[in-house]
Enzyme design. Structure first.
Site, PDB file in Angstrom:
ATOM      1  N   SER A 131       0.870  -1.180   0.000  1.00 35.53           N
ATOM      2  CA  SER A 131       0.000   0.000   0.000  1.00 35.53           C
ATOM      3  C   SER A 131       0.905   1.227   0.000  1.00 35.53           C
ATOM      4  CB  SER A 131      -0.936  -0.007   1.216  1.00 35.53           C
ATOM      5  OG  SER A 131      -0.210  -0.171   2.409  1.00 35.53           O
ATOM      6  N   GLU A 175       1.297   5.569   0.704  1.00 37.03           N
ATOM      7  CA  GLU A 175       0.740   6.755   1.377  1.00 37.03           C
ATOM      8  C   GLU A 175       1.184   8.030   0.662  1.00 37.03           C
ATOM      9  OE1 GLU A 175       0.760   6.659   5.715  1.00 37.03           O
ATOM     10  OE2 GLU A 175       1.461   8.740   5.694  1.00 37.03           O
ATOM     11  N   ASP A 209      -1.210  15.327  16.034  1.00 36.27           N
ATOM     12  CA  ASP A 209      -0.250  16.039  16.900  1.00 36.27           C
ATOM     13  C   ASP A 209      -0.713  17.459  17.145  1.00 36.27           C
ATOM     14  OD1 ASP A 209       1.755  14.102  17.407  1.00 36.27           O
ATOM     15  OD2 ASP A 209       2.317  14.231  15.294  1.00 36.27           O
ATOM     16  N   PHE A 212      12.152  14.836  11.591  1.00 36.27           N
ATOM     17  CA  PHE A 212      10.848  14.221  11.772  1.00 36.27           C
ATOM     18  C   PHE A 212      10.932  13.059  12.762  1.00 36.27           C
ATOM     19  CE2 PHE A 212       7.162  11.678  10.311  1.00 36.27           C
ATOM     20  CZ  PHE A 212       6.204  12.602  10.688  1.00 36.27           C
ATOM     21  N   HIS A 223       3.731  -1.060   3.783  1.00 31.60           N
ATOM     22  CA  HIS A 223       3.082   0.240   3.521  1.00 31.60           C
ATOM     23  C   HIS A 223       4.209   1.239   3.264  1.00 31.60           C
ATOM     24  CE1 HIS A 223      -0.093   3.324   3.945  1.00 31.60           C
ATOM     25  NE2 HIS A 223       0.773   4.030   4.641  1.00 31.60           N
TER      26      HIS A 223
HETATM   27  C1  LIG Z   1       0.740   5.218   9.745  1.00 29.28           C
HETATM   28  C2  LIG Z   1       0.671   6.604  10.355  1.00 29.28           C
HETATM   29  C3  LIG Z   1      -0.054   7.597   9.703  1.00 29.28           C
HETATM   30  C4  LIG Z   1      -0.157   8.888  10.255  1.00 29.28           C
HETATM   31  N1  LIG Z   1      -0.874   9.853   9.581  1.00 29.28           N
HETATM   32  C5  LIG Z   1      -1.041  11.077  10.121  1.00 29.28           C
HETATM   33  C6  LIG Z   1      -1.839  12.081   9.467  1.00 29.28           C
HETATM   34  O1  LIG Z   1      -2.382  11.864   8.389  1.00 29.28           O
HETATM   35  N2  LIG Z   1      -1.979  13.295  10.063  1.00 29.28           N
HETATM   36  C7  LIG Z   1      -1.389  13.571  11.273  1.00 29.28           C
HETATM   37  O2  LIG Z   1      -1.575  14.686  11.778  1.00 29.28           O
HETATM   38  N3  LIG Z   1      -0.620  12.647  11.915  1.00 29.28           N
HETATM   39  C8  LIG Z   1      -0.438  11.416  11.377  1.00 29.28           C
HETATM   40  N4  LIG Z   1       0.329  10.467  12.032  1.00 29.28           N
HETATM   41  C9  LIG Z   1       1.006  10.836  13.281  1.00 29.28           C
HETATM   42  C10 LIG Z   1       0.108  10.658  14.527  1.00 29.28           C
HETATM   43  O3  LIG Z   1      -1.017  11.524  14.445  1.00 29.28           O
HETATM   44  C11 LIG Z   1       0.960  11.005  15.758  1.00 29.28           C
HETATM   45  O4  LIG Z   1       1.959  10.046  15.934  1.00 29.28           O
HETATM   46  C12 LIG Z   1       0.208  11.267  17.053  1.00 29.28           C
HETATM   47  O5  LIG Z   1       1.110  11.832  17.992  1.00 29.28           O
HETATM   48  C13 LIG Z   1      -0.373  10.012  17.711  1.00 29.28           C
HETATM   49  O6  LIG Z   1      -1.439   9.546  17.020  1.00 29.28           O
HETATM   50  P1  LIG Z   1      -2.059   8.093  17.379  1.00 29.28           P
HETATM   51  O7  LIG Z   1      -3.213   7.899  16.500  1.00 29.28           O
HETATM   52  O8  LIG Z   1      -1.027   7.070  17.439  1.00 29.28           O
HETATM   53  O9  LIG Z   1      -2.570   8.435  18.884  1.00 29.28           O
HETATM   54  P2  LIG Z   1      -3.068   7.532  20.069  1.00 29.28           P
HETATM   55  O10 LIG Z   1      -3.179   6.103  19.682  1.00 29.28           O
HETATM   56  O11 LIG Z   1      -4.262   8.181  20.698  1.00 29.28           O
HETATM   57  O12 LIG Z   1      -1.826   7.608  21.086  1.00 29.28           O
HETATM   58  C14 LIG Z   1      -1.194   8.836  21.413  1.00 29.28           C
HETATM   59  C15 LIG Z   1      -0.358   8.665  22.671  1.00 29.28           C
HETATM   60  O13 LIG Z   1      -1.209   8.658  23.808  1.00 29.28           O
HETATM   61  C16 LIG Z   1      -1.043   7.461  24.552  1.00 29.28           C
HETATM   62  N5  LIG Z   1      -2.384   7.096  25.034  1.00 29.28           N
HETATM   63  C17 LIG Z   1      -3.548   7.141  24.324  1.00 29.28           C
HETATM   64  N6  LIG Z   1      -4.584   6.785  25.101  1.00 29.28           N
HETATM   65  C18 LIG Z   1      -4.057   6.535  26.318  1.00 29.28           C
HETATM   66  C19 LIG Z   1      -4.614   6.149  27.586  1.00 29.28           C
HETATM   67  N7  LIG Z   1      -5.933   5.959  27.747  1.00 29.28           N
HETATM   68  N8  LIG Z   1      -3.770   5.978  28.622  1.00 29.28           N
HETATM   69  C20 LIG Z   1      -2.452   6.181  28.492  1.00 29.28           C
HETATM   70  N9  LIG Z   1      -1.859   6.556  27.339  1.00 29.28           N
HETATM   71  C21 LIG Z   1      -2.658   6.727  26.288  1.00 29.28           C
HETATM   72  C22 LIG Z   1      -0.451   6.454  23.554  1.00 29.28           C
HETATM   73  O14 LIG Z   1       0.258   5.431  24.171  1.00 29.28           O
HETATM   74  C23 LIG Z   1       0.444   7.364  22.756  1.00 29.28           C
HETATM   75  O15 LIG Z   1       1.639   7.620  23.435  1.00 29.28           O
HETATM   76  C24 LIG Z   1       0.485   9.180  11.501  1.00 29.28           C
HETATM   77  C25 LIG Z   1       1.241   8.175  12.135  1.00 29.28           C
HETATM   78  C26 LIG Z   1       1.341   6.909  11.580  1.00 29.28           C
HETATM   79  C27 LIG Z   1       2.161   5.855  12.269  1.00 29.28           C
END
Ligand SMILES: Cc1cc2nc3c(=O)[nH]c(=O)nc-3n(C[C@H](O)[C@H](O)[C@H](O)COP(=O)(O)OP(=O)(O)OC[C@H]3O[C@@H](n4cnc5c(N)ncnc54)[C@H](O)[C@@H]3O)c2cc1C
Length: 318
Positions: free
Chosen positions: A35, A37, A129, A238, A288
């Site tokens: 896939s 991105e 973020d 990054f 990916h």
């Molecule tokens: C494949 C991929 C695609 C991405 N695409 C984008 C994009 O399009 N746009 C963008 O802005 N960013 C993107 N990102 C970056 C991502 O948004 C950031 O890494 C962000 O900081 C975390 O997002 P997440 O969805 O992993 O968050 P989450 O899964 O919510 O986790 C964030 C942090 O909070 C902690 N956490 C969450 N819930 C709890 C809880 N209840 N208790 C304790 N700790 C908790 C987790 O362990 C982690 O450290 C991408 C990252 C990846 C790997």
């Protein structure tokens, strides 16, 4: 799904042995799923680059392509337009990234419903973020506080296929690797069907993560996110923000090549292809690629993995 689970099997041992005994890329049958991105383009010129890349990669028959969502929803319209164009003009299933940053649940529902209406069935659900580097993520007062909450919210809107993010070297906000894995499990339990990893540069980082995930009760598909690096300085910046480590040997490899873009490209393909080959030898069959909207590196790596074009665009459209 063929990602290696549990103890190494005979076929994996055979594969690992073969990888050492014959030329590394000899005889691969192209059985890996790939896939790609992309990010939404900002200008007409960037739009053309993106579109050329989509057209180049389409014959490799990707499982899906995905389009990122800019910080704070800044690319909301452009992400939608790009995903919708891919969905209407190609045969590739298109996925839209969506984040929780600066958006209420109602706003997110509006975006998700518009995707559903446009025929988009796959969302990459992320927390996102904070808008400025170094800030702490603060949820919108009427929004989702984490990606796990977003996944549950999206599933309540429509039966989307959902992918989420995973971090082989642990997300920087997590207290420890176990907390991060618990969070990944929450996202999958909330309805996500696969996790795509942040980029990493050693196969060991992925295999250790895969083992730890299994021990944490995670049996969903973990898809390695592959970033072919041709600009190590940019990647370092990054990587610092997302908890990925750039090994010292990689800095050495790119040293002295600032004025040699073609050499940098060749090295980028070599390094990423080797990583993919090691992952493949360990049983990984899904990759990916973070394309940065350029097809060449990803295309070359897929080719080395044995992927070949299937039919022309015209044949597929017929
Ligand atoms: C494949 C991929 C695609 C991405 N695409 C984008 C994009 O399009 N746009 C963008 O802005 N960013 C993107 N990102 C970056 C991502 O948004 C950031 O890494 C962000 O900081 C975390 O997002 P997440 O969805 O992993 O968050 P989450 O899964 O919510 O986790 C964030 C942090 O909070 C902690 N956490 C969450 N819930 C709890 C809880 N209840 N208790 C304790 N700790 C908790 C987790 O362990 C982690 O450290 C991408 C990252 C990846 C790997």
């Amino acid at each position: 799904m063929t990602n290696q689970k549990g103890p190494i099997g005979l076929s994996q041992l055979e594969e690992a042995k073969r990888a050492l005994d014959v030329p590394l890329f000899a005889g691969l049958n192209g059985d890996a799923d790939v896939s790609f991105e992309f990010f939404p383009p900002k200008s007409e010129k960037m739009e053309k680059t993106l579109w050329d890349s989509v057209i180049t990669l389409e014959p490799l028959n990707p499982r899906f392509v995905s389009v990122t969502y800019g910080a704070g929803g800044s690319t909301r319209e452009r992400t939608h337009a790009t995903v919708a164009r891919i969905a209407s003009e190609t045969n590739i299933p298109a996925a839209a990234h969506l984040t929780c940053v600066d958006a209420s649940k109602a706003e997110i529902a509006e975006v998700a419903e518009a995707y559903w209406e446009a025929g988009i069935r796959h969302i990459v659900a992320l927390r996102g973020d904070p808008p400025a580097e170094g800030q702490v993520f603060v949820p919108h007062p009427e929004g989702y506080a984490s990606a796990a909450e977003l996944v549950a919210g999206l599933k309540a809107i429509a039966p989307f296929e959902i992918s989420v993010a995973a971090y082989p070297e642990t997300h920087p906000d997590a207290d420890c690797p176990q907390t991060d894995l618990d969070n990944l499990k929450r996202k999958l339990d909330a309805g996500a069907s696969r996790a795509i990893t942040q980029f990493f540069f050693t196969a060991e980082a992925f295999f250790k993560f895969q083992d730890a995930a299994l021990k944490a009760g995670i049996d969903a598909e973990l898809v390695p996110g592959i970033l072919p690096v041709s600009n190590v300085a940019q990647t370092r910046k990054f990587a610092g923000m997302c908890g990925a480590e750039i090994p010292a040997w990689m800095n050495d490899l790119f040293e002295g090549l600032d004025d040699h873009p073609a050499a940098r490209q060749l090295i980028a393909a070599t390094v990423a292809a080797e990583l993919c080959r090691k992952l493949y030898a360990g049983g990984v069959r899904q990759f990916h690629f973070y394309t940065l909207n350029r097809a060449e590196l990803s295309y070359a790596i897929c080719h080395l993995l044995g992927k070949r074009p299937v039919g022309s665009r015209q044949e597929k459209a017929a």
